[in-house]
Design a protein around this motif. Structure first.
Motif, mmCIF file in Angstrom:
data_model
loop_
_atom_site.group_PDB
_atom_site.id
_atom_site.type_symbol
_atom_site.label_atom_id
_atom_site.label_comp_id
_atom_site.label_asym_id
_atom_site.label_seq_id
_atom_site.Cartn_x
_atom_site.Cartn_y
_atom_site.Cartn_z
ATOM 1 N N THR A 69 14.157 -5.225 37.548
ATOM 2 C CA THR A 69 15.167 -4.232 37.177
ATOM 3 C C THR A 69 15.466 -4.275 35.680
ATOM 4 O O THR A 69 15.143 -5.243 34.989
ATOM 5 C CB THR A 69 16.458 -4.476 37.971
ATOM 6 N N ALA A 70 16.109 -3.220 35.205
ATOM 7 C CA ALA A 70 16.436 -3.120 33.781
ATOM 8 C C ALA A 70 17.571 -4.046 33.381
ATOM 9 O O ALA A 70 17.744 -4.365 32.204
ATOM 10 C CB ALA A 70 16.794 -1.676 33.430
ATOM 11 N N SER A 71 18.369 -4.470 34.361
ATOM 12 C CA SER A 71 19.469 -5.405 34.106
ATOM 13 C C SER A 71 19.666 -6.249 35.353
ATOM 14 O O SER A 71 18.976 -6.078 36.350
ATOM 15 C CB SER A 71 20.759 -4.646 33.766
ATOM 16 N N ASP A 72 20.621 -7.175 35.287
ATOM 17 C CA ASP A 72 20.884 -8.000 36.464
ATOM 18 C C ASP A 72 22.132 -7.524 37.217
ATOM 19 O O ASP A 72 22.818 -8.308 37.874
ATOM 20 C CB ASP A 72 21.003 -9.480 36.084
ATOM 21 N N ASP A 73 22.390 -6.235 37.142
ATOM 22 C CA ASP A 73 23.469 -5.612 37.903
ATOM 23 C C ASP A 73 22.903 -5.144 39.237
ATOM 24 O O ASP A 73 22.314 -4.070 39.341
ATOM 25 C CB ASP A 73 24.053 -4.428 37.120
ATOM 26 N N TRP A 74 23.106 -5.945 40.289
ATOM 27 C CA TRP A 74 22.518 -5.616 41.585
ATOM 28 C C TRP A 74 23.286 -4.510 42.309
ATOM 29 O O TRP A 74 22.749 -3.907 43.253
ATOM 30 C CB TRP A 74 22.450 -6.847 42.488
ATOM 31 N N LEU A 75 24.505 -4.259 41.908
ATOM 32 C CA LEU A 75 25.277 -3.196 42.554
ATOM 33 C C LEU A 75 24.760 -1.819 42.133
ATOM 34 O O LEU A 75 24.881 -0.848 42.892
ATOM 35 C CB LEU A 75 26.762 -3.335 42.207
ATOM 36 N N HIS A 76 24.212 -1.740 40.929
ATOM 37 C CA HIS A 76 23.673 -0.470 40.432
ATOM 38 C C HIS A 76 22.280 -0.723 39.849
ATOM 39 O O HIS A 76 22.058 -0.574 38.644
ATOM 40 C CB HIS A 76 24.600 0.126 39.365
ATOM 41 N N PRO A 77 21.331 -1.119 40.691
ATOM 42 C CA PRO A 77 20.001 -1.475 40.182
ATOM 43 C C PRO A 77 19.263 -0.275 39.598
ATOM 44 O O PRO A 77 19.300 0.829 40.150
ATOM 45 C CB PRO A 77 19.282 -2.019 41.417
ATOM 46 N N ARG A 78 18.614 -0.500 38.460
ATOM 47 C CA ARG A 78 17.799 0.530 37.824
ATOM 48 C C ARG A 78 16.416 -0.046 37.546
ATOM 49 O O ARG A 78 16.286 -1.189 37.098
ATOM 50 C CB ARG A 78 18.428 0.986 36.504
#
Length: 594
Positions: free
Chosen positions: A492-501
C-alpha cells in the motif's frame, strides 16, 4: 611387449573405473523406476477422488485433500532424482501456483501441478472441479511416461550423491516451512518420506564408506519429525541444530572421503560446514573474483564516501547507505542530487546485497557493477561524470597510490575502475555476526526463548520463510539458490489500513512489461531489518509492527484492494500479538555488530 603390458594395465584401470562408477547408481535408478510407477497410480487415485467431489459433502472434500496429500508424499519419493536429472520434467508436477515468466524472452508458463491443484481445492472445490480434473489427467499422462526417462540414462555416483545433498537442503529450507503445500501443511510428512528415500539411496555408499553416523542422523531426523503431529508447533530450530545440520556435515564428509564430490550447480560451497555457515555460498557465483587485487577493496571503500562522484560534490554512496545506519539512511525515500527532491524508492541496506542475481528493487541491473554505474549516472541520484572524475582523482596523492595498485597503466584508466572497486567493497559487507549466527555456530545462550519461538514461527506458521529463504533470509530460491525471486505483495501507499490505497509504482513491470510483473519487487534480506526502518520499496511502513500487521492481513488483496496477480496469499494468518512479538524478537536477533 611393453606396449602390450601398458595396454593391459590401461584396460585394468578402465574396468576398475567403470566399477567405481556404479556403487549406487543402479540401486537409485531401480528405486526411481519402482516409485515412479507407484506415483502414477497415486495420481490416478487423486483424479478419481476429485471427480467425486460434492461441495455439499464434507467427506468428499476431506477425501480429496487426503488423496492430494498422499500423491504429494508419493511424489517426494522421486522428487530429488527428477528435479536433479530432469528438472524441466519436474516442473510439470511441483511448481508455484502462479504464471511464471521465462526471461529474457517473456515466455509465459501457466500454473500447473500439485501446488496449483491445492490452491484450487482450498479456494472453491466445486467451482474449480473441472480444472482440477484437467490438471490430474495431464499429470496422469506425464506420470505414465516417467520410466521412459531412464532410456539410455547415464549418471555417476557423484551425481547421485549431489542430488541427495541438494534434497537435504530442500528439506531444511522448503519442506519444513510449508513452501510446497502451505494449505495442506504436509511439509513435515513430506520431509519424512524424503529421508526414507535418502536412506535407501545412500545405503550402498554408507556400506562402502563404513560410516554409520550418516545413517544415525537420517534416523534421528525422521524420529524428530514424526513425534510432532502439529505442523505449526514443530521446533524447527532444534531439528536443524541437533539433527539436520549435523547430517549435512557428516554427509559432506562421507562424500568427500569417498572422492565423489562434484558441484554441478556451482553456487553452494560444499566445503562449508553447513548451510548456515558464513562460507555456505561460492562468492564467485555472485561476481566476487578471487583474482581481485587486494587494493581494489581499499580503493572501493574510499570511493564509497567520495562526494566528488556526484555532479555538485554533495553526495556519495554513503549518503544513502550510511555505514553507521547499517548502510541505509533511515528515510522513506532518499534525497537525491536536487535539494529536497526524493528519489523513487527506499534505499535498502547493502549488507548481504551482493547475494542476489539481480540488483535494485525492480531487478533492472544484473550485477553490482551495473547497479553502481546506473546510480552514479542517474540524473535524480548522483548525476555524476565518473570518467572525468577518476582522471582527476588519479592526480591526487591520496588516490594515486591506490589507483596505481589496481590500474598501473594510466593511459587506459577509465570509469570502469570506479564500479569494480566499489562493487568489490560492497561484496565484503557480509558480517554474519548476529546473535542468530552465534547461536547457529554453537552458542546456545545467544538467543532468548522468545527469539527461538520467533524463528520457528518465521519458518513455519507465519510463512515468512517461504519468501525470505534461509539462510540469507532473502529471495534467493533454494535449494540451488540460482534465481532471485520477485513478489507481488499489493504493498500500500501508506500504513493506514482503514483507508488502504494501492501504491502506483509498477515495479518490475517497467523493466519486463508483462502483467504478471505489475507491482512485483525483489525480496530483500530481513537480516538487520530491526535497525533499517522504514520498510518496503516505498518506505511506507514505519515499524516492524506495521510490517507484521500487513502480512498478517494478507497483503493488499487481504486488505480489500484489487490485486489480481498478488503472489502473497490473501488469506489472513491470524497471528496472535505474542506471536508477532516473538517474530520481531527473532528479527532483532538478525542484527549484525558492525
Amino acid at each position: 611387449m611393453w606396449k602390450a603390458l601398458a595396454l593391459c594395465f590401461a584396460l585394468v584401470l578402465l574396468v576398475a573405473a567403470s566399477r567405481q562408477e556404479d556403487i549406487g547408481v543402479q540401486n537409485c535408478t531401480e528405486l526411481f523406476r519402482t516409485d515412479a510407477r507407484e506415483f502414477a497410480a497415486q495420481v490416478k487415485e487423486l483424479r478419481l477422488a476429485i471427480e467425486k467431489i460434492d461441495s455439499t459433502n464434507a467427506l468428499s472434500l476431506a477425501n480429496a485433500e487426503q488423496k492430494l496429500k498422499d500423491t504429494r508424499l508419493s511424489y517426494k519419493r522421486i522428487a530429488f532424482f527428477l528435479e536433479y536429472f530432469f528438472f524441466t520434467s519436474s516442473r510439470i508436477y511441483n511448481r508455484p501456483p502462479k504464471t511464471e515468466i521465462e526471461e529474457p524472452h517473456l515466455e509465459y508458463s501457466a500454473p500447473s501441478g500439485f501446488q496449483y491443484i491445492e490452491a484450487l481445492l482450498f479456494d472453491d472445490p466445486g467451482g474449480h472441479k473441472a480444472e482440477m480434473i484437467h490438471q490430474c489427467r495431464f499429470l496422469e499422462a506425464a506420470a505414465e511416461d516417467l520410466p521412459a526417462l531412464l532410456h539410455n540414462f547415464k549418471a555417476t555416483d557423484a551425481q547421485i550423491l549431489e542430488s541427495v545433498r541438494i534434497e537435504l537442503i530442500r528439506i531444511m529450507s522448503l519442506s519444513i516451512t510449508g513452501y510446497d503445500a502451505p494449505l495442506l501443511k504436509s511439509g513435515l510428512d513430506e520431509a519424512v518420506v524424503s529421508f526414507q528415500v535418502m536412506d535407501k539411496v545412500l545405503e550402498p555408499y554408507m556400506k562402502r564408506s563404513n560410516d554409520n553416523k550418516v545413517w544415525k542422523f537420517i534416523v534421528s531426523c525422521q524420529i524428530d519429525l514424526v513425534k510432532t503431529k502439529d505442523f505449526d508447533s514443530f521446533d524447527r530450530l532444534y531439528f536443524l541444530t541437533h539433527y539436520a545440520l549435523p547430517l549435512q556435515e557428516h554427509l559432506g564428509g562421507m562424500i568427500n572421503g569417498m572422492g565423489l564430490e562434484i558441484n554441478e550447480k556451482g553456487i553452494l560451497n560444499y566445503n562449508a560446514k553447513n548451510i548456515f555457515s558464513p562460507d555456505a555460498f561460492n562468492r564467485a557465483a555472485f561476481g566476487d573474483s578471487a583474482n581481485n587485487h587486494p587494493g581494489l577493496v581499499e580503493l572501493g571503500k574510499k570511493l564509497f564516501s567520495e562526494t566528488r562522484l556526484s555532479s555538485n560534490g554533495t553526495l556519495s554512496c554513503a549518503s544513502c547507505h550510511n555505514p553507521a545506519l547499517h548502510f541505509t539512511d533511515g528515510l522513506p525515500k532518499s534525497i537525491g542530487i536536487h535539494s529536497g527532491q526524493a528519489v523513487r524508492r527506499n534505499a535498502p541496506s547493502l549488507l548481504y546485497g551482493s547475494f542476489q542475481h539481480a540488483q535494485f528493487w525492480d531487478g533492472r541491473a544484473r550485477t553490482l557493477e551495473e547497479q553502481i554505474r546506473t546510480v552514479i549516472h542517474d540524473t535524480l541520484e548522483m548525476n555524476g561524470r565518473p570518467a572525468e572524475t577518476i582522471r582527476k582523482l588519479a592526480r591526487e596523492r591520496q588516490y594515486r597510490r591506490l589507483i596505481r595498485k589496481v590500474a598501473p597503466n594510466r593511459k587506459s584508466l577509465n570509469d570502469t575502475i570506479i564500479y569494480k572497486a566499489i562493487a568489490a567493497f560492497v561484496r565484503t559487507l557480509q558480517p554474519f555476526n548476529s546473535d542468530f549466527d552465534r547461536y547457529m555456530a554453537g552458542d546456545k545462550t545467544a538467543l532468548t526463548d522468545s527469539q527461538v519461538n520467533g524463528f520457528n514461527l518465521f519458518m513455519g506458521k507465519a510463512q515468512c520463510g517461504t519468501c525470505h529463504f534461509a539462510p540469507l533470509f532473502n529471495g534467493l530460491i533454494p535449494p540451488t539458490y540460482a534465481l532471485t525471486e520477485f513478489e507481488i505483495l499489493g504493498t500500500t501507499a501508506s500504513d493506514d489500513w482503514l483507508h488502504p490505497r494501492a501504491d502506483p509504482d509498477e515495479g518490475r513491470f517497467e523493466v519486463r512489461p508483462t502483467p504478471y510483473f505489475r507491482g512485483a519487487f525483489k525480496t530483500p534480506t530481513v537480516r538487520n531489518a530491526a535497525v533499517t526502518a522504514p520498510y518496503m520499496h516505498n518506505g511506507a511502513f514505519a515499524t516492524l509492527e506495521k510490517v507484521m500487521e500487513f502480512y498478517d492481513k494478507g497483503g493488499g488483496a487481504g486488505l480489500g484492494l484489487e490485486i489480481p496477480d498478488q503472489t502473497l496469499s490473501p488469506i489472513p494468518l491470524n497471528m496472535t500479538d505474542q506471536e508477532k512479538s516473538d517474530i520481531i524478537a527473532f528479527l532483532k536477533a538478525l542484527t549484525d555488530r558492525i
